[in-house]
Scaffold this active site. Structure first.
Site, PDB file in Angstrom:
ATOM      1  N   TYR A  43       0.844  -1.190   0.000  1.00  0.00           N
ATOM      2  CA  TYR A  43       0.000   0.000   0.000  1.00  0.00           C
ATOM      3  C   TYR A  43       0.887   1.251   0.000  1.00  0.00           C
ATOM      4  CZ  TYR A  43      -3.650  -3.292   1.510  1.00  0.00           C
ATOM      5  OH  TYR A  43      -4.519  -4.350   1.612  1.00  0.00           O
ATOM      6  N   SER A  44       0.300   2.386  -0.341  1.00  0.00           N
ATOM      7  CA  SER A  44       1.123   3.591  -0.401  1.00  0.00           C
ATOM      8  C   SER A  44       1.711   3.940   0.958  1.00  0.00           C
ATOM      9  CB  SER A  44       0.330   4.773  -0.969  1.00  0.00           C
ATOM     10  OG  SER A  44      -0.880   4.949  -0.278  1.00  0.00           O
ATOM     11  N   GLU A  45       0.983   3.652   2.062  1.00  0.00           N
ATOM     12  CA  GLU A  45       1.559   3.815   3.393  1.00  0.00           C
ATOM     13  C   GLU A  45       0.962   2.818   4.376  1.00  0.00           C
ATOM     14  OE1 GLU A  45       2.707   7.971   1.974  1.00  0.00           O
ATOM     15  OE2 GLU A  45       0.785   6.955   1.982  1.00  0.00           O
ATOM     16  N   THR A  46       1.749   2.533   5.412  1.00  0.00           N
ATOM     17  CA  THR A  46       1.308   1.760   6.566  1.00  0.00           C
ATOM     18  C   THR A  46       1.637   2.563   7.814  1.00  0.00           C
ATOM     19  OG1 THR A  46       1.605  -0.376   5.471  1.00  0.00           O
ATOM     20  CG2 THR A  46       1.637  -0.368   7.873  1.00  0.00           C
ATOM     21  N   HIS A  76      -4.129   9.622   4.812  1.00  0.00           N
ATOM     22  CA  HIS A  76      -5.078   8.503   4.697  1.00  0.00           C
ATOM     23  C   HIS A  76      -4.757   7.410   5.708  1.00  0.00           C
ATOM     24  CE1 HIS A  76      -2.232   6.001   2.341  1.00  0.00           C
ATOM     25  NE2 HIS A  76      -3.065   5.006   2.580  1.00  0.00           N
TER      26      HIS A  76
END
Length: 283
Positions: A43-46, A76
């Site tokens: 994912y784009s961030e965690t 997000h």
């Protein structure tokens, strides 16, 4: 065994919005392990949370990792993490201590029981950018200068992370996104940019946005809360909205993952509030 949760932010539909990993207890994890988890998820961030009761009840230290690097703040993943905490402990006020500063978050359930989180950004600022840099960014995107909206000039906007705002003259221009991934990543790294905030103005308070994110190893971020906060500050700095305003940002539709971001500006408070729903993904 590290628990990793998966959420979609800025949507009530697991198929929409922006996916984020959430590690509700990252105590003892090394930087390398956090980066590996983020890369594995893709994912784009965690978001990685560590409860800090010494700093106050429902206060967490939070770190954000993209598949290739750590970022100071991610909107997000903040929404996703706040909803995850609320799923476990109930709605209410939270405090996230991030690499960019303190970010208060409030989670509430609407009449249908949907959890929605509102983050309050760190204090934003907006900077001008040189013509040569704009020309280079446009060349890497494959855009022409006359395809920009002259009423919304390029700027670098910050509300926890730096974003280059470029406004398209038409929705068709925004819909066609194909760029030099490596070249844009290098351009952004040199200027400490996290995403490009590409926008098209539908009306005075409604915008469609897209966010290339090559520095994080992701072609495009489907719904970008940090950039939304920065964009709210940008519009206020330009005088395009009043001191008090409510904005609606549509993002992700061009990727088949529509998300809805609400941005609020309040008179007397330079910070920007960004709101959205969050939903846990099926296992």
């Amino acid at each position: 065994m590290t628990t990793v949760l998966r959420y979609a932010a800025f949507t009530t539909d697991p198929a929409g919005g922006n996916k984020a990993g959430v590690v509700p207890d990252a105590t003892g994890l090394t930087d390398q392990r956090m980066l590996a988890i983020a890369a594995e998820l893709g994912y784009s961030e965690t978001a990685f949370l560590i409860a800090d009761p010494s700093a106050g009840e429902r206060t967490y230290r939070v770190r954000y990792f993209a598949p290739t690097l750590e970022v100071p703040f991610c909107g997000h993943a903040t929404i996703a993490a706040a909803v995850a905490v609320a799923d476990a402990t109930g709605p209410g006020e939270l405090v996230f201590e991030t690499g960019a500063g303190t970010v208060p978050v409030v989670v509430a359930a609407d009449g249908d029981g949907v959890l929605r989180a509102t983050l309050t950004s760190v204090e934003p600022h907006v900077l001008e950018i040189g013509e040569a840099d704009v020309a280079q960014a446009l060349a890497l995107l494959g855009w022409q200068a006359d395809e920009l909206d002259p009423t919304l000039p390029p700027r670098v906007a910050y509300a926890g992370a730096r974003h280059l705002v470029l406004a398209a003259r038409s929705r068709e221009r925004l819909a066609e996104l194909s760029y030099d991934f490596d070249g844009l990543a290098a351009f952004m790294t040199e200027r400490e940019l996290i995403t490009l905030q590409l926008v098209w103005r539908e009306s005075a308070t409604v915008f469609h946005v897209r966010d290339p994110f090559p520095v994080g190893g992701v072609v495009e971020d489907p719904a970008t809360g940090a950039a939304a906060a920065a964009f709210g500050a940008y519009l206020r700095e330009l005088g395009e909205v009043g001191e008090t305003a409510e904005l609606t940002l549509h993002q992700g539709a061009d990727l088949g993952s529509p998300g809805l971001l609400s941005v609020e500006l309040r008179a007397g408070d330079p910070r920007v509030r960004v709101s959205g729903a969050g939903v846990r993904l099926p296992e």
